[in-house]
Write a protein that holds these residues in place. Structure first.
Motif, mmCIF file in Angstrom:
data_model
loop_
_atom_site.group_PDB
_atom_site.id
_atom_site.type_symbol
_atom_site.label_atom_id
_atom_site.label_comp_id
_atom_site.label_asym_id
_atom_site.label_seq_id
_atom_site.Cartn_x
_atom_site.Cartn_y
_atom_site.Cartn_z
ATOM 1 N N ARG A 7 -27.441 69.324 123.872
ATOM 2 C CA ARG A 7 -27.110 70.554 124.610
ATOM 3 C C ARG A 7 -27.755 71.784 123.964
ATOM 4 N N LEU A 8 -28.171 72.678 124.809
ATOM 5 C CA LEU A 8 -28.777 73.971 124.432
ATOM 6 C C LEU A 8 -30.190 73.869 123.882
ATOM 7 N N MET A 66 -11.610 86.883 132.898
ATOM 8 C CA MET A 66 -12.263 86.209 134.030
ATOM 9 C C MET A 66 -11.247 85.819 135.106
ATOM 10 N N GLN A 70 -10.700 87.421 139.233
ATOM 11 C CA GLN A 70 -10.693 86.623 140.460
ATOM 12 C C GLN A 70 -9.301 86.563 141.087
ATOM 13 N N TYR A 99 -13.411 76.202 136.831
ATOM 14 C CA TYR A 99 -14.781 76.267 137.393
ATOM 15 C C TYR A 99 -15.374 77.670 137.302
ATOM 16 N N LEU A 100 -14.526 78.679 137.198
ATOM 17 C CA LEU A 100 -15.052 80.049 137.078
ATOM 18 C C LEU A 100 -15.904 80.231 135.833
ATOM 19 N N ARG A 102 -18.092 78.182 134.592
ATOM 20 C CA ARG A 102 -19.418 77.546 134.620
ATOM 21 C C ARG A 102 -20.499 78.553 134.207
ATOM 22 N N GLY A 103 -21.335 78.143 133.307
ATOM 23 C CA GLY A 103 -22.428 79.014 132.892
ATOM 24 C C GLY A 103 -22.037 80.053 131.859
ATOM 25 N N THR A 104 -20.790 80.025 131.390
ATOM 26 C CA THR A 104 -20.353 80.996 130.384
ATOM 27 C C THR A 104 -20.194 80.319 129.026
ATOM 28 N N PRO A 105 -20.263 81.102 127.937
ATOM 29 C CA PRO A 105 -20.046 80.512 126.610
ATOM 30 C C PRO A 105 -18.618 80.020 126.421
ATOM 31 N N ARG A 107 -16.866 78.332 128.352
ATOM 32 C CA ARG A 107 -16.876 76.929 128.753
ATOM 33 C C ARG A 107 -17.433 76.029 127.650
ATOM 34 N N LEU A 108 -18.510 76.463 127.013
ATOM 35 C CA LEU A 108 -19.091 75.669 125.925
ATOM 36 C C LEU A 108 -18.122 75.533 124.750
ATOM 37 N N SER A 383 -23.580 84.430 123.061
ATOM 38 C CA SER A 383 -23.757 83.446 124.124
ATOM 39 C C SER A 383 -25.178 82.910 124.014
ATOM 40 N N PRO A 384 -25.456 81.748 124.603
ATOM 41 C CA PRO A 384 -26.822 81.203 124.473
ATOM 42 C C PRO A 384 -27.915 82.166 124.917
ATOM 43 N N GLU A 385 -27.795 82.746 126.107
ATOM 44 C CA GLU A 385 -28.847 83.660 126.562
ATOM 45 C C GLU A 385 -28.861 84.926 125.699
#
Lengths: 463, 463, 463
Positions: A7-8, A66, A70, A99-100, A102-105, A107-108, A383-385
């Motif tokens: 991963r990553l 988050m 929502q 699921y919110l 997804r794509g966030t750190p 989650r990792l 975060s990764p990005e």
């Protein structure tokens, strides 16, 4: 499985092979965590952590920020409630909205903790909510999940907390006295006594006077009290201070001007500009004291705190409504740097929430002034990005050696290994690209990877 | 080997193959260097370059900036010393800190020069310090390393210097008179006589008056003197002017207002706002003169010069302590563009140290106004990542054809081929990605690569 | 062929395979276009589109902006001319400059339309100019190229226009009455009656009064008239409003203050600060009305309109001379958010031309406030690189679910499928990287891709 071994890492096979090889050389290094928000009390008393909701959801504003965005209410999450009434229900709300992330750190980090600590391998969702709740609850009651056991399991070498000058540091003393050979260090965070906008500012300063026996009604006694408090922190092993100001503004007033300004802000009648000037002056005073006592100085500017007025009025600070602002460093730091910028014995670590400053101001400043170093990507950018942008935008001007390794900066103790793992992987991914593009030899990259994961943080924070 | 044939190309095999093929078509094109800081005297007198420390370390603030940031003193490096006492020792300090440059463009430029010019293939370090020093010292004494020989070896077609209006341009005249068929051109850089904050501003203007025979104590004579100086530069082949202002502010005052402001700034009693307004007005005056005489105008704003007060007081300008600032273009340029923005015979090339302006302001401006073009990534951003960000953030709005190829902008003559090579490789890498992602045909990309390396610079600078 | 099946997908084979597979699952979904600038009249009257120059060149400021920047005059392009005199000549100018669009999204959109709609497979250039002109001209006369036929061919499910409160919406009514089962919806765009700097502001408000029968000379009647106009839009199916302000500033004045300010701006004697304050107040009023009537609110700030004075004086608005400005959200939105930020029934969609706000302000705001969502990359940033930066800089803080899918925002009807196709491909490319780097499972990515292409836009715009 929630987590893949690669991963990553970049998908290109050549680059991935290099990244993997670099990572193998750093993955097992001890974790040095020089800046964070865990509680010394956990390690002093070594009680089991409470239920999953209390452990994962309630203290983590990344999570409920988050959910709140929502439409989940803080009431539903029982935020601000001393004793959660229905932790299983809170957990279910979280699970059904997972699921919110997804794509966030977040989650990792969570998947890492779920799988490596609790052996969970199916994704969290409404369907697996109870399985998660029960599995985690049960494990938390075992001795392996007590704070001290986890500290050791996480292979922590140093763990810094963040503490008010008014804090007795009793829990730190208990840890020391217990003979447990861990290195849990306080950090001197004086916002409550240097920021006129902090709740109870004048009272805090009076308390500081009472604790130190200094006359904190006047400038010189106030400075003496701060010196004493710093010395007390140092006597328990602290090596650093931390400063969470709205801006990076510094000032260098004459002694009479500063003394007069102190009287004004203490009176509660200061204007916004005077309060800002006082904070600015105090950064310079703290730098001056750091030249004397060697405490490493961390500056964390640029957050508009408590942006959501209604939430602040009901729930107080730190409920996920702090929003970054444009932040200037080049003019703001000048008064302080004029005074101490060329000191070789001083270390000031700069952080930002405004990524535009990386290549424009921070890397050029750190690539010149001997006292300056750049802290890792912070908060929203941890975060990764965010980490990749940091390396891409900082390295060419400041190099690797004006950076200081990683900070996890977390309240969530169980996320510490995950966060450091993400940082190590991203640094290896960045280095692997440099190697694959023949901008660095693989041998050098391995040395840099080790420095970024372990050596630089120890040197910068004097650990 | 220090350098790999595929350096800076993306790792993905398909993309790399395309990049390599594009690069093969531009790698041997002549170098056109329309903006830089080499010395005409080198080529006028063609003396050997001095020792390695004097050649590589002393004039290159990229290098000693980084060393300084990590605790090396300028005294140790003998910066500001006329005659280096111990060049071998200075070189050793540099060599033993060479690891600091990992991941920086300085490292790429130096390795290129070390290997291609001096045949060195082992990395610079404390261990190889003397080998480097001796090898370079010896070669510098050979005829092949004289300035004119290197000019030819580098396949330079044009090399522009940067010169004060007060400069006699005697060295440029000597080069012309020598019959040596190289094209070394002066650039008109009037900061010393248009910026009230420049050291000796009033004296400089008096000197300009004496040199031109115009009455520079008054606005109209001052403008005439500038016109004359420009004509003198043009007569020696100059095609461009350059303007290093703190901001991009322009103004369009009435003639009487401008004349009065000139008296005020000349008196030395102008406020900071008046001095800024005068600089702003002078950008517009220079644009007006460019409409008349066809000199291409370069604007380099956004640097907080001499940020380190102590170093400035001791060592003066240009010691690596200039830090970029946020820079606005959209409002700042408006007064000038209202006047000349639609002139098809005018070319104004904009640079920035604030990368946030690329997609927000610079590309939209250059993608509309006929007189505007975008200069390449500048200074801290003249680097692989910096160049890639430039293309990624500029191309979609301004296209390729509102950019002007590459500037090396360097004081370090030996780094010129390396710098152009990096630019060509990165442009080919960017184009290769467009081809690999089927956003451009390979045939078109080859044409663009050629334009970026050669054709656009000649057209934009009218060479 | 102009277009490759794998265009815009990453070159790495693993990532490309994933991107392709994700894209296959969304490529044929209906197009929901909730924000744009097509004309209801086209669909009301269903007349053939005119010649290629009139269709492609004249209405598209992306195109003539670029041509203008490279010296083509607006006279040559017959911009602003009611009836183009020589469309074939205009087309030839465009064709011979088509290379300027290399690397731009305009090129992608046009090639898509040329190939998929007109069957053209050789690149547009001077050489193919007449072939293109004739082919396109001929097809435009066929029934398959009438507006309604194209709407169906494009697989549009919803198409929103942008309309003044003064518009009779007669064409929308005609479409409804015709029984044609398409969903073409008006959007309430009140700039002309809420922005004191809009041409004819006071007259527009008088007209609004006449149309609604309310006394718009006073604040309360003015608000009632706006409520009525909104109700009229809603009755024809409108679900959203749109606000094109120079800044994102909001205000929350007391009722008497607002009433007084209204009188002042209506008098034409307001200062710039008062006009800005009025716009700010009106954003808050619009938000308040949206809480009542459920219209989704779109805020489009940050453009310096009509930057080129001479062109504006000659040609008026919207001639490609609007330039983005730095835009603040964190302070600017605070007054409005203090009032309505926690409303769960309200949706406010934020756009930006200042990409620095993505990670610093917009993602943190949208990742907290229940009423906020982020619009897709806008205008200059509606491009492959721009979309990728949006996902990279927004997702880690705001997630996917605080974004709202894609807007084509176009005047160019024929570019709609191309634009949505680019957005779907880039989203799939971004997701494919997350999958390839094991940050998301392929199953989840497929669900997200579907949400981004279809579900989120319908939910956010209440369609």
């Amino acid at each position: 499985m929630l987590m893949h071994e690669d991963r990553l890492f970049p998908a290109d096979p050549t680059t991935r092979r290099i990244a993997r090889s670099l990572y193998e050389q750093v993955r097992s290094l001890p974790i040095v965590s020089p800046h964070g928000h865990t509680q010394a009390a956990w390690f002093a008393h070594n009680e089991p952590f409470p239920d999953p909701a209390k452990l994962f959801v309630q203290p983590d504003h990344y999570i409920y920020r988050m959910l709140y965005s929502q439409g989940v209410t803080l009431e539903d999450l029982e935020i601000g409630v001393e004793q959660i009434q229905n932790p299983r229900k809170v957990w279910r709300i979280f699970a059904s909205h997972y699921y919110l992330f997804r794509g966030t750190p977040t989650r990792l980090w969570l998947d890492f903790a779920f799988e490596t600590l609790f052996g969970l391998t199916e994704s969290l969702s409404a369907k697996t909510s109870d399985l998660y709740f029960d599995t985690i609850s049960e494990k938390l009651q075992t001795p392996e999940f007590r704070p001290r056991a986890l500290y050791e399991r996480f292979h922590l070498e140093v763990l810094a907390t963040t503490d008010s000058p008014l804090d007795s540091l009793a829990d730190h003393q208990i840890i020391r006295d217990s003979g447990w050979p861990a290195r849990i260090l306080a950090t001197f965070r004086p916002d409550s006594v240097v920021d006129p906008d902090f709740t109870g500012f004048a009272d805090n300063i009076a308390t500081l006077g009472a604790q130190t026996g200094e006359d904190t009604a006047h400038w010189s006694g106030y400075l003496k009290a701060l010196r004493q408090a710093r010395a007390r922190f140092r006597s328990l092993g602290a090596t650093a201070t931390d400063h969470g100001h709205p801006t990076a503004q510094t000032a260098n007033l004459s002694e009479p001007e500063a003394a007069q300004l102190f009287i004004t802000v203490l009176s509660g009648n200061a204007t916004a500009a005077q309060r800002e000037l006082f904070r600015a002056q105090m950064l310079t005073e703290m730098a001056r004291m750091s030249v004397e006592d060697g405490l490493v100085m961390q500056i964390h500017p640029g957050s508009a705190r408590n942006h959501n007025r209604k939430l602040y009025e009901r729930y107080g600070r730190d409920v996920g409504a702090d929003i970054p602002m444009p932040t200037n460093y080049v003019d703001a730091l000048r008064p302080m740097l004029d005074l101490v910028g060329n000191e070789r014995g001083l270390t000031i670590i700069l952080f930002t929430l405004d990524e535009t400053a990386y290549s424009r101001e921070l890397a050029p400043l750190a690539g010149h002034y001997p006292c300056l170093r750049l802290g890792p990507p912070w908060w929203f950018h941890d975060s990764p990005e965010g980490m990749m942008r940091f390396r891409e935008q900082v390295t060419e001007t400041a190099g690797f050696y004006n950076t200081v390794g990683f900070n996890d900066d977390t309240r969530a103790f169980l996320s510490i290994p995950a966060r450091h793992d993400v940082a190590r992987r991203i640094d290896c991914a960045f280095l692997a690209r440099l190697v694959a593009e023949h901008r660095l030899s693989e041998e050098e990259a391995a040395e840099v990877a080790h420095d970024l994961a372990y050596k630089l943080v120890k040197a910068a924070y004097r650990l």
